[in-house]
Design a protein around this motif. Structure first.
Motif, PDB file in Angstrom:
ATOM      1  N   SER A  88      48.782 -60.194 -24.081  1.00  0.00           N
ATOM      2  CA  SER A  88      49.962 -59.691 -23.353  1.00  0.00           C
ATOM      3  C   SER A  88      50.696 -58.614 -24.151  1.00  0.00           C
ATOM      4  CB  SER A  88      50.926 -60.830 -23.017  1.00  0.00           C
ATOM      5  OG  SER A  88      51.513 -61.375 -24.180  1.00  0.00           O
ATOM      6  N   CYS A  99      43.788 -66.332 -23.961  1.00  0.00           N
ATOM      7  CA  CYS A  99      45.093 -66.294 -23.287  1.00  0.00           C
ATOM      8  C   CYS A  99      45.274 -64.985 -22.533  1.00  0.00           C
ATOM      9  CB  CYS A  99      46.224 -66.465 -24.293  1.00  0.00           C
ATOM     10  SG  CYS A  99      46.345 -68.097 -25.010  1.00  0.00           S
ATOM     11  N   LEU A 115      49.881 -63.244 -18.033  1.00  0.00           N
ATOM     12  CA  LEU A 115      50.230 -63.859 -16.751  1.00  0.00           C
ATOM     13  C   LEU A 115      50.045 -62.900 -15.583  1.00  0.00           C
ATOM     14  CD1 LEU A 115      53.351 -65.972 -17.793  1.00  0.00           C
ATOM     15  CD2 LEU A 115      50.993 -66.739 -17.455  1.00  0.00           C
ATOM     16  N   TRP A 116      50.205 -61.588 -15.805  1.00  0.00           N
ATOM     17  CA  TRP A 116      49.986 -60.649 -14.708  1.00  0.00           C
ATOM     18  C   TRP A 116      48.552 -60.733 -14.193  1.00  0.00           C
ATOM     19  CZ3 TRP A 116      46.047 -57.389 -15.474  1.00  0.00           C
ATOM     20  CH2 TRP A 116      45.758 -56.928 -16.767  1.00  0.00           C
ATOM     21  N   TYR A 156      46.533 -63.434 -14.176  1.00  0.00           N
ATOM     22  CA  TYR A 156      46.390 -64.640 -13.349  1.00  0.00           C
ATOM     23  C   TYR A 156      47.083 -64.470 -12.000  1.00  0.00           C
ATOM     24  CZ  TYR A 156      44.641 -67.303 -17.393  1.00  0.00           C
ATOM     25  OH  TYR A 156      43.900 -67.775 -18.447  1.00  0.00           O
ATOM     26  N   GLU A 157      48.225 -63.801 -12.008  1.00  0.00           N
ATOM     27  CA  GLU A 157      48.988 -63.635 -10.762  1.00  0.00           C
ATOM     28  C   GLU A 157      48.269 -62.715  -9.790  1.00  0.00           C
ATOM     29  OE1 GLU A 157      53.654 -63.065  -9.833  1.00  0.00           O
ATOM     30  OE2 GLU A 157      52.763 -61.464 -11.041  1.00  0.00           O
ATOM     31  N   THR A 167      49.444 -72.638 -14.933  1.00  0.00           N
ATOM     32  CA  THR A 167      49.580 -71.801 -16.127  1.00  0.00           C
ATOM     33  C   THR A 167      50.776 -72.277 -16.946  1.00  0.00           C
ATOM     34  OG1 THR A 167      50.924 -70.224 -14.883  1.00  0.00           O
ATOM     35  CG2 THR A 167      48.559 -69.791 -15.024  1.00  0.00           C
ATOM     36  N   GLY A 168      50.841 -71.789 -18.181  1.00  0.00           N
ATOM     37  CA  GLY A 168      51.972 -72.153 -19.021  1.00  0.00           C
ATOM     38  C   GLY A 168      51.586 -72.507 -20.436  1.00  0.00           C
ATOM     39  N   HIS A 221      43.400 -71.206 -20.000  1.00  0.00           N
ATOM     40  CA  HIS A 221      43.304 -71.421 -18.548  1.00  0.00           C
ATOM     41  C   HIS A 221      42.090 -70.749 -17.921  1.00  0.00           C
ATOM     42  CE1 HIS A 221      47.404 -72.766 -18.838  1.00  0.00           C
ATOM     43  NE2 HIS A 221      47.898 -71.579 -19.086  1.00  0.00           N
TER      44      HIS A 221
END
Length: 646
Positions: A41, A77, A80-81, A83-84, A101-102, A106
């Motif tokens: 990220s 890792c 998150l963008w 996965y979204e 997620t978190g 994943h």
């Protein structure tokens, strides 16, 4: 010289700390840092928007201090963008729902989106740093396991895997015994991952073994995919990945085929068990890592302080543990030991998984012990040396999986049998490799093969040949039980091995936590978990039961076969039992042993370049005194001493 290093996370710290950290590392004797395994990220904060400036500065800083860098692919890792916007990158749980997620890890190895964006970030990294001489190695992902992802992509790939292996549904039904519970497949769409909430042991065992084999193949393919990408840009790259003994373990041997070096995350216990029969030494784990490629390995994460994250914190490492455990790894073949981590985190779930320096940022006892380790490791002339062994333990990923699918009785664990024999061997001062069943057996005098539960005919033939040509084979209870499809074999146990062992199992008693007793060499030993009642057919009896309804029946036998021997051990004992048994096995094989080593004192030798370095490690919390090589040794708790011979 073994290199001592640290895991460092520049993205976690204000840049004003980097210079003082790098300077202190250089002064302390740190030779290598590992970076960026969780930093995707920061490297790609938005899709297609890259920021390598911070990593450029970190690499340049450590290079200026003469410190080597291991860079990692950050695919454990994804941001998150990703996965979204591309939800297929997420694993799907057995419920059929995407994993929440978190935390970390994943990703689905087979996801087209994950592969696409992984390829892009890896290419960017390798093109940017591939020619930098300070970047001396690359780590793929982090602590890969054979995750049981149940997404649509994995479902289709699982069907394809079965089609390629079996050819037809008829062949699958026959191999699986699918006529039980009307489980016969009549269409490929009926084959799915083990969805639902049923215990995994309720599913067809043949199906479950193939499902885990597929999951192992998926992680193997993911490692190979990344290794090939790295080598496209850096043909001479040194590539590794850090392994650990996880619940859904990969096949370490196959996963490591495209890698140059095996790496391990090594966290020995900081609180020793009260039970004197507990097996706590990480010598087993280290010998397993060395046995994967049968050559020296690296430690990518090494104990630095009290662990604590998903469990309460354990005790702080006692004096000499930091140094002693690192030297134990070097003694067993580690050429690099990288400590997790330089400084304890101040945020995130791992803030109490302690590093060498606490959050106070004030160096204390653990750090100064680490500094002493750096000095001692630099003085050790281990270059060109390796551990050599006359004894090998066979490890089978299939057997480990099959016994997890169908546990045999309370307290019966595959690793425990491996560890028990390993402990018996090292208690006698001998080295031991832990190798794949498909490895070359030549060069060994003794092959110990505990619980050969899943029968591989090629391995059977090679063990027969090994004994016939003068080798010693050791087999144990629950050998020959299943075929390659995880179905029971209709033959007296140990089935395919019966001629080699010169005995059969009349009946067995899964006694679990209860105790029975055997007599061996005039001494009685307590046994538990499993009791095979043996019928010799040419084999000599060397231990018999002294109680229960099979009192007087054989428990351990030895059979002459060709120019060699085969021992069969029908039960499971404690540490003294295995030490006595291994002493007999190794002595009869003509190997040198030391019978009077104090308990938990470990010897290991590295040889090469016209020298031999003998490492003597007191893996105890008590001082010990003993004689060896016509010298008297006194070792403090967790102290390592070395003797160099030309």
């Amino acid at each position: 010289m073994a290199k001592i290093g640290v895991d460092y996370y520049p993205e976690h710290w204000d840049e004003s700390l980097w210079e003082q950290d790098a300077e202190l590392m250089a002064q302390t004797g740190v030779k290598v840092v590992r970076m960026a395994e969780f930093a995707w990220s920061r490297l790609e904060p938005k899709e297609g928007v890259f920021d390598f400036g911070w990593l450029d500065r970190a690499v340049e800083l450590f290079a200026s201090k003469g410190i080597e860098i291991i860079l990692c692919t950050p695919t454990n890792c994804p941001p998150l963008w990703l996965y979204e916007k591309y939800p297929d990158a997420l694993q799907t749980e057995r419920s059929g729902q995407p994993i929440a997620t978190g935390i970390r890890g994943h990703r689905c190895y087979n996801s087209p989106s994950l592969r696409k964006f992984s390829e892009r970030i890896i290419r960017r990294l390798t093109e940017r740093y591939g020619s930098n001489p300070a970047v001396t190695a690359w780590q793929i992902d982090n602590e890969l396991d054979a995750v049981h992802c149940c997404c649509p992509e994995c479902t289709e790939r699982f069907r394809k895997y079965l089609k390629e292996k079996y050819g037809s549904l008829e062949s699958i039904n026959k191999a699986f015994g699918s006529n039980v519970w009307s489980g016969e497949y009549s269409a490929w769409t009926q084959i799915k991952p083990p969805l639902g909430s049923y215990p995994l042991g309720w599913y067809n065992p043949s199906y479950m073994l193939e499902w885990h084999r597929f999951c192992q193949k998926s992680v193997n393919d993911f490692v190979r995919f990344q290794a090939e990408l790295i080598r496209e840009t850096i043909p001479e790259a040194v590539i590794t990945t850090n392994t650990w003994l996880c619940e859904n373990a990969p096949d370490f041997y196959k996963m490591s085929e495209p890698l140059d070096v095996v790496s391990y995350d090594n966290y020995p216990p900081t609180r020793l068990p009260d039970d004197p029969d507990a097996l706590y030494s990480h010598a087993f784990h280290l010998d397993l890592m060395r046995g994967i490629k049968r050559k020296n390995f690296w430690i990518m994460e090494q104990l630095s302080g009290a662990p604590g994250c998903w469990m309460p914190m354990t005790a702080a490492p006692k004096p000499e543990m930091i140094k002693g455990y690192a030297l134990q790894a070097i003694a067993r073949g580690a050429d690099s030991v990288v400590h997790f981590r330089w400084r304890s985190a101040v945020s995130g779930a791992e803030m109490f998984w302690h590093g060498l320096i606490d959050q106070s940022n004030v160096p204390s006892r653990r750090f100064y012990e680490f500094a002493q380790l750096c000095r001692e490791a630099e003085a050790l002339d281990t270059d060109g040396t390796e551990v050599s062994s006359d004894i090998a333990l066979l490890y089978s990923p299939d057997t480990e999986t099959a016994l997890k699918i169908q546990p045999q009785t309370d307290g019966f664990h595959y690793y425990n049998q491996l560890k028990s024999f390993h402990d018996g061997i090292i208690s006698l001062g001998a080295n031991c490799d832990i190798i794949s069943q498909s490895a070359d057996f030549s060069g060994y005098s003794v092959i110990i093969a505990p619980t050969m539960f899943i029968t591989d005919e090629s391995v059977v033939k090679r063990l027969y040949s090994f004994a016939e040509n003068g080798g010693t084979v050791v087999l144990t209870n629950r050998s020959g039980v299943k075929d390659q499809y995880n179905n029971c074999i209709m033959a007296p146990l140990p089935a395919a091995y019966s001629e080699l062992t010169g005995c059969t199992v009349q009946e067995f008693d899964p006694i679990g936590w209860d105790a029975a007793h055997v007599e061996m060499n005039g001494r009685e030993y307590e046994v538990s978990c499993w009791c095979d009642v043996l019928k010799p057919d040419g084999a000599a009896v060397i231990a018999s039961y002294t109680d229960r309804f099979y009192k007087g029946s054989p428990a351990v036998t030895v059979n002459s076969f060709g120019r060699g021997k085969c021992y069969y051990v029908g039960t499971i004992g404690k540490r003294d039992f295995y030490k006595e048994l291994c002493a007999r096995i190794l002595s009869d094989a003509g190997l040198d042993i030391i019978t009077d080593l104090p308990r938990n004192v470990e010897l290991s030798a590295r040889k090469g370049g016209g020298k031999e370095i003998i490492f003597i490690f007191n893996n105890n919390d008590k001082e010990v005194e003993f004689s060896y090589l016509n010298k008297k040794f006194r070792l403090k708790p967790f102290e390592m001493k070395t003797v160099t011979q030309s």
